[in-house]
Design a protein around this motif. Sequence first.
Motif, mmCIF file in Angstrom:
data_model
loop_
_atom_site.group_PDB
_atom_site.id
_atom_site.type_symbol
_atom_site.label_atom_id
_atom_site.label_comp_id
_atom_site.label_asym_id
_atom_site.label_seq_id
_atom_site.Cartn_x
_atom_site.Cartn_y
_atom_site.Cartn_z
ATOM 1 N N TRP A 23 7.897 -3.533 0.833
ATOM 2 C CA TRP A 23 6.724 -4.218 0.294
ATOM 3 C C TRP A 23 6.908 -4.638 -1.168
ATOM 4 O O TRP A 23 6.231 -5.552 -1.625
ATOM 5 C CB TRP A 23 5.494 -3.319 0.412
ATOM 6 N N THR A 24 7.800 -3.964 -1.891
ATOM 7 C CA THR A 24 8.027 -4.322 -3.301
ATOM 8 C C THR A 24 9.315 -5.105 -3.508
ATOM 9 O O THR A 24 9.500 -5.725 -4.555
ATOM 10 C CB THR A 24 8.103 -3.055 -4.166
ATOM 11 N N ARG A 25 10.212 -5.047 -2.539
ATOM 12 C CA ARG A 25 11.523 -5.695 -2.577
ATOM 13 C C ARG A 25 12.357 -5.227 -3.775
ATOM 14 O O ARG A 25 13.229 -5.935 -4.263
ATOM 15 C CB ARG A 25 11.384 -7.204 -2.610
ATOM 16 N N GLY A 26 12.063 -4.083 -4.274
ATOM 17 C CA GLY A 26 12.831 -3.556 -5.404
ATOM 18 C C GLY A 26 12.349 -4.057 -6.753
ATOM 19 O O GLY A 26 13.051 -3.894 -7.749
ATOM 20 N N HIS A 27 11.165 -4.637 -6.780
ATOM 21 C CA HIS A 27 10.601 -5.068 -8.069
ATOM 22 C C HIS A 27 10.191 -3.812 -8.839
ATOM 23 O O HIS A 27 9.324 -3.058 -8.391
ATOM 24 C CB HIS A 27 9.380 -5.961 -7.829
ATOM 25 N N PRO A 28 10.797 -3.543 -10.024
ATOM 26 C CA PRO A 28 10.564 -2.245 -10.691
ATOM 27 C C PRO A 28 9.106 -2.002 -11.050
ATOM 28 O O PRO A 28 8.625 -0.868 -10.912
ATOM 29 C CB PRO A 28 11.451 -2.323 -11.942
ATOM 30 N N GLU B 116 6.062 -8.709 -0.446
ATOM 31 C CA GLU B 116 4.896 -8.544 0.416
ATOM 32 C C GLU B 116 3.628 -8.211 -0.374
ATOM 33 O O GLU B 116 2.546 -8.699 -0.048
ATOM 34 C CB GLU B 116 5.185 -7.448 1.443
ATOM 35 N N LEU B 117 3.742 -7.377 -1.415
ATOM 36 C CA LEU B 117 2.537 -7.038 -2.178
ATOM 37 C C LEU B 117 1.935 -8.276 -2.849
ATOM 38 O O LEU B 117 0.706 -8.416 -2.916
ATOM 39 C CB LEU B 117 2.865 -5.987 -3.241
ATOM 40 N N ILE B 118 2.777 -9.183 -3.314
ATOM 41 C CA ILE B 118 2.266 -10.416 -3.920
ATOM 42 C C ILE B 118 1.597 -11.262 -2.850
ATOM 43 O O ILE B 118 0.531 -11.856 -3.076
ATOM 44 C CB ILE B 118 3.404 -11.189 -4.615
ATOM 45 N N ARG B 119 2.203 -11.325 -1.657
ATOM 46 C CA ARG B 119 1.557 -12.063 -0.560
ATOM 47 C C ARG B 119 0.190 -11.491 -0.230
ATOM 48 O O ARG B 119 -0.788 -12.231 -0.043
ATOM 49 C CB ARG B 119 2.448 -12.038 0.695
#
Length: 933
Positions: free
Chosen positions: A802-807, A918-921
């Motif tokens: 869901w974060t794709r590794g976005h810190p 996904e969280l941004i979506r």
Amino acid sequence: MALHTQTHQLASPTRADLHRYPGRYTDAPAQHPNLILGSLHLLFWILFHPAAWRSYVSRIDPALPPTFTLFDLTPIHWRNSVVHQLLWQAYGIPPLLVAMVLSPLLLLTGFPPEQLPASILHFAAIALVMGFCFGAVISVAAGMVGGIGISLAVGLAGGIWGNSALTNSLLALFLGIAGSINGTLSDRKQVYVPFRQIGGVTIGVVIALALVLTRIGITSLGEAAGLSSDTAYSLARSILVFTSFGLAIGWRRGRLAGLAGGVACGLFYNIVLNTTNSSAPDLLRALTSGALYGISLIALFVLPYVVATYVAGFWAGAWAGPLGSYGRHIYFAYGGREGNPNWAAMPVGFVGIIFGVTFSWWRPLVLYPFLAAWNRLLFEAEKRRSPQRTPLLRWHSAFWDELQQLPLYGLDEHLLLVMARNPGEGAAALEYLATSRQRWAARAVQIELDARRLEACAGLMAIRQVARTFGAGDHEDAQLAALLRTFRQVSQDVDAALNQASTYNQRQSLSKAGERLDGLLSELTRSGKAYAVRFRPSALRWRQIIADRVQELDTASAAAQEIRSPYVIGMPLMAQQEIFVGRSEVSREIERFLHEPVSPPLLLYGQRRMGKTSLLNHLDRFLPSTVMPIFIDLQGPAAWAADHAGFLYSIAQAVTLAAEQQRGFNLPLLSSERLADDPFIRFDAWLTAVEEALSARGVERSLLALDEFEALDDALNKGRLNAKAVLGMLRHIIQHRPRFKVLLAGSHTLEEFQQWSSYLINVRLIHLSYLSAEESRQLIEQPIAGFALRYEPEASRRVWEWTRGHPFLIQLLCGEIVALKNRQHLAERWLARLDDVEAAAGKALDHGGLYFADIYHNQVDEAGRRLLAWLAWQGEGAVRSRATLAELPPADLEQTLARLIRRELIEAVDGGYRFQVELIRRWFAQRARPATG
């Protein structure tokens, strides 16, 4: 009384308070409305408070110099009522003052009353004529001082005491004082080498000698031509006056003015000379003899003064004018027409000239004991005075004797007393002293006020406020500046700690603040400075307050058996925070860049909250000791600066702070005052000194990391800073200072900023993107050693997906998971499951609203918002083809898709497009209305 014995709290004055006392603590006081007292006021300003005279002249006309002459006044000035009043006070009142002083003194010394009117008229005529002549050629201010001083000298020494030697001494003294007035009053910085100054004085004296010889020669020629001795003598002196005044006026105002002035002075002198004979009435003879004396005395003053001033400045003129005038006086006053001078009188007069020209230097020294006694009496009276009454501080000599360079001891105590009783008036006095010769007192008081302010902090809330209202400022003492910066940094640490939602992060930030205070206490213990003793109690008090709060957090956490959350939401990770993971590849690439002998600038590019600032804060962990990173936040003071001096000063402050914090040594300081003149030249010279200091300490390379360079671009576009100057300086550093490497960090590429790309060519790009799967798993499951929360594999994988590794998004979601688990029963608390991730996601979307809103409002345009909203409504992982997207409202689909891909919001997959994260979506699906075809 020591400064620190008064420990009561001082109220903080507002800016309005500083302007409530316009006539007390200022270089622009109001003049007394009475003509006589106002004239004395002007005379006092000229001798004691030159800045007040400059301000007075500026109020008449800002373009008028403080050393203006009568010939500098334009027709507009002559119609000004303030100028009319000034002329009355400069030329009408001084003769009256001379009469008021000399009349009673002459009578008291037995002077014949029947001769008094004629004598007084004689001395008053000297004051008037000399004042006018000085005012016409030298300056109006010099005319006031010279007219009054010389007429009183002649009257007191010659008329009352009958002492010719004393008369000559006082005459020479006041000639010297009058000559030095312009040098004291001038607001122009004139710096000439000694050789030129000596040459200017010599030229002036030679001119005076030439005039004297010319007069002798004309007299001899006249007598040889058959003129009577008296006629030849009168003609020669008239020609001398004409020549001297004509050339002096012409030198400054042009040939026509010089011719007119010379003719007028010559005719006036000739008329006065012919009127001064035994057949004239006594009063008329007294008047004309005084005028004759005055114009004769100054005739050989003006031309040497003007020429020497032109050659080497006002102080050269200050010597040349009196030497020429006094030499003529001795030659003719004693020798008469035969020219047999009294050489024995010369040394006495020359000593008087020396004392006169140096009056502004020795006068403060002579008056110092008397002023010290006066100031002490004021302070003792102030202590006994009711606090409700107007303070006596305004009469302290620090506020009216501008030329006193010796420290007026006790001023700091007096100022503190007034600030305790009347903060507004004390602040106004402090502001005045901060730029005066007594600024030592302002510094001492400011140190004491800072100490009291720090000492008054009774809890964490008070400590956190210090950073918001307390500035370390500029201090000549580098150790003091570092000490105050440490207190401010501790306050910032406390503020950051109290902003943390988790107990763990609060404790970590507070522990960091405590460690900083421990280091400060060690430095204060070793320091031999007097202020170290004053600040140590504050450091101890703060350390105890922080230690008590850390203990409270430990106790509360242990009692509740809470999971300590190490996640830092919305703030860059500082160097001391161990949660920082990954980025080793990027760090190695930066290190390779630093070791290249010549290299273009580096651009660290990545989306917002991707960890650019955190990486820069942690660079020192990855780089060798021979490399020192210097972090400069361009969203801070550097971008707020109103001019180049402020911008460069902020950069210099960041460099010196980095050296102090990371390596523990002090670099050369660069004050804001030095940058006021030619800021880029001064800054470049300072960089050279910094390079030498770093090299001496084993630092081979320094990395100037300019974070958020877009903020600087905004300052350039708004015109606060000049793009050519600032970007040209950066290019110069890159090309000519190999010890300094430049790194820019931002969420845009330079192609998006045309003015940057034209200066910084061949920029090397490093793209900072998502964490890898392994780095993400570490941040989720083991952010710090001993992390108590465990994850089911499916739950950990879902966080990463869901974060794709976005810190930032990992920390946001995991922080909400920890908060959720701490609300659960102990039996369920220590293991995170898939449903916990689902439950925490909604809270994460709410609490991360600022991040998502920034994407919506600032990173995409209306066409992008419509496309993202529509794509978000298609569901998780949905891929839509280009053909499908082409049916949506955006007119330029290609441009919109390119922008969204560059912002890392969507990606191309299997011929179509989908959200990257996904969280941004989910946020767009909940908050935005989809576009319809």
